[in-house]
Write an enzyme that holds these catalytic residues in place. Sequence first.
Site, mmCIF file in Angstrom:
data_model
loop_
_atom_site.group_PDB
_atom_site.id
_atom_site.type_symbol
_atom_site.label_atom_id
_atom_site.label_comp_id
_atom_site.label_asym_id
_atom_site.label_seq_id
_atom_site.Cartn_x
_atom_site.Cartn_y
_atom_site.Cartn_z
ATOM 1 N N SER A 81 0.811 -1.225 0.000
ATOM 2 C CA SER A 81 0.000 0.000 0.000
ATOM 3 C C SER A 81 0.846 1.278 0.000
ATOM 4 O O SER A 81 0.513 2.226 -0.724
ATOM 5 C CB SER A 81 -0.963 -0.003 1.182
ATOM 6 O OG SER A 81 -1.928 -1.014 0.998
ATOM 7 N N LYS A 102 -8.471 -6.757 10.338
ATOM 8 C CA LYS A 102 -9.693 -6.193 9.746
ATOM 9 C C LYS A 102 -10.919 -6.360 10.650
ATOM 10 O O LYS A 102 -11.799 -5.502 10.668
ATOM 11 C CB LYS A 102 -9.966 -6.826 8.384
ATOM 12 C CG LYS A 102 -8.909 -6.472 7.342
ATOM 13 C CD LYS A 102 -9.233 -7.068 5.981
ATOM 14 C CE LYS A 102 -8.106 -6.807 4.998
ATOM 15 N NZ LYS A 102 -8.426 -7.224 3.636
ATOM 16 N N GLU A 120 -22.749 -0.743 4.946
ATOM 17 C CA GLU A 120 -23.495 -2.011 4.899
ATOM 18 C C GLU A 120 -22.588 -3.160 4.479
ATOM 19 O O GLU A 120 -22.621 -4.246 5.035
ATOM 20 C CB GLU A 120 -24.670 -1.896 3.911
ATOM 21 C CG GLU A 120 -25.548 -3.140 3.948
ATOM 22 C CD GLU A 120 -26.334 -3.405 2.662
ATOM 23 O OE1 GLU A 120 -26.196 -2.647 1.679
ATOM 24 O OE2 GLU A 120 -27.079 -4.407 2.661
ATOM 25 N N ILE A 125 -7.802 -13.775 -7.622
ATOM 26 C CA ILE A 125 -7.469 -12.639 -6.753
ATOM 27 C C ILE A 125 -6.037 -12.754 -6.237
ATOM 28 O O ILE A 125 -5.527 -11.833 -5.616
ATOM 29 C CB ILE A 125 -8.471 -12.442 -5.601
ATOM 30 C CG1 ILE A 125 -8.426 -13.583 -4.625
ATOM 31 C CG2 ILE A 125 -9.881 -12.245 -6.120
ATOM 32 C CD1 ILE A 125 -8.974 -13.146 -3.270
ATOM 33 N N GLY A 158 -5.206 -10.614 -10.210
ATOM 34 C CA GLY A 158 -5.576 -10.133 -8.882
ATOM 35 C C GLY A 158 -5.007 -8.774 -8.517
ATOM 36 O O GLY A 158 -5.442 -8.157 -7.548
#
Length: 281
Positions: A16, A65, A77, A221, A244
Site C-alpha cells: 500500500s 480487519k 453495509e 485474486i 488479482g
Amino acid sequence: MKRALVIGFPIAQSRSPLLHGFWLKQYCIEGSYEREEVQPEAVANFLRTLPARGILGCNVTVPNKEAAFAACDITTERARALGAVNTIWFEQDVMWGDNTDGPGFVAHLDQVHADWDRNAPRILILGAGGAARGLVLPLLDRNPELIAFSNRSSERVERLVDDVRHARPGAPVEIVDWAAKAGALGRFDLVINTTSAGMLGKEALDLPLNAARSGTIIADIVYVPLETPLLAEARQLGLKTLDGLGMLLHQAAPGFEKWFGHRPEVSAELRAHIVSNLPTR
Ligand code: ATR
C-alpha cells in the site's frame, strides 16, 4: 501535511505505501502514507490515537480487519455484511469504516472487461473465506442471473450461502459441489478464484478449464505471481482473464480520495510501478 497509514501484523510486506506514494507524487499532494505494525489486541486503542496524532485515517490489513471493524463508530453495509473493514477515516471525531476489497474487484472487472454484466452473467466463486464473502454484495448489486459457490470444505460454503440468503432474501445463489466444479464450468460466464491456491510457493488450483465456454472470464485474486497457473491455462485456451493485482490497486482508491481529497486513477503507469516491485520467486 496530510497523513495516512496502513496497519497490520506483520506489515513489512504491504504494498500500500508504494501505491499511495505513487499517487501522492503524481498529484503533487503534500502528504505521507506509512506502515505501522499493530497487533490485533492493540488495534482499538491505536485507532483512537490517530486524530490526536494528526493522522486522517488508515488502511487495515490482515489480521486486523475484524478488530478494526469492532472499533469503528459507523460502518458501511458492505463492511457490516463482512464484519471486517479495510479503510478507516474520521468525520469530526466519528470513526468510519468501509470494506473496499469487493468493490475494488468489480472496478477492475469494469475497467478490463467493460461489458461483463451486459446479459445477467452467471458467476462461479471458488473459495468461501473472507475474500469470497467480500465479493458477494458488490456482485449481487450488478444483477447476475446466478452466483454459485464452490469450496473444498462444504461446511464453510454452506454457512456462507446461508448468510447471503439471510442478508439478501431471494438472492440467486447456489452451491456447486467441489468435486463437480470442473464439469460445471460451461454454465458460467465469470469464474473467480478466491482461494490461496496458486500463490507463489503453494500448490496450484486443481481446476482443468477444458469445459469452459469461449468468452468466459477467468479471474484470480492471487497476484503473486501475477499470472497464476490458472490464468496461464486460461490464456492458453483463449479465454478472457483478470489478474488479482487490479483489485489491490482499485481497493486503495476510495481511501486515497477520503484522506487526500483527490479521486486517483488506476493507470497503466501505476500498475507497471507495482509490478516492477512484485517478488518473482
Ligand atoms: P481469505 O480471507 O483470503 O479468503 P481464508 O479465510 O483463509 O482466506 O480462506 C481461504 C480459502 O481458500 C478457503 O475457502 C479455503 O478452503 P477451505 O475452506 O476448504 O479451507 C481455500 N483454500 C486454501 N488452500 C486451498 C487449496 N489448496 N485448494 C483449495 N482451496 C483452498
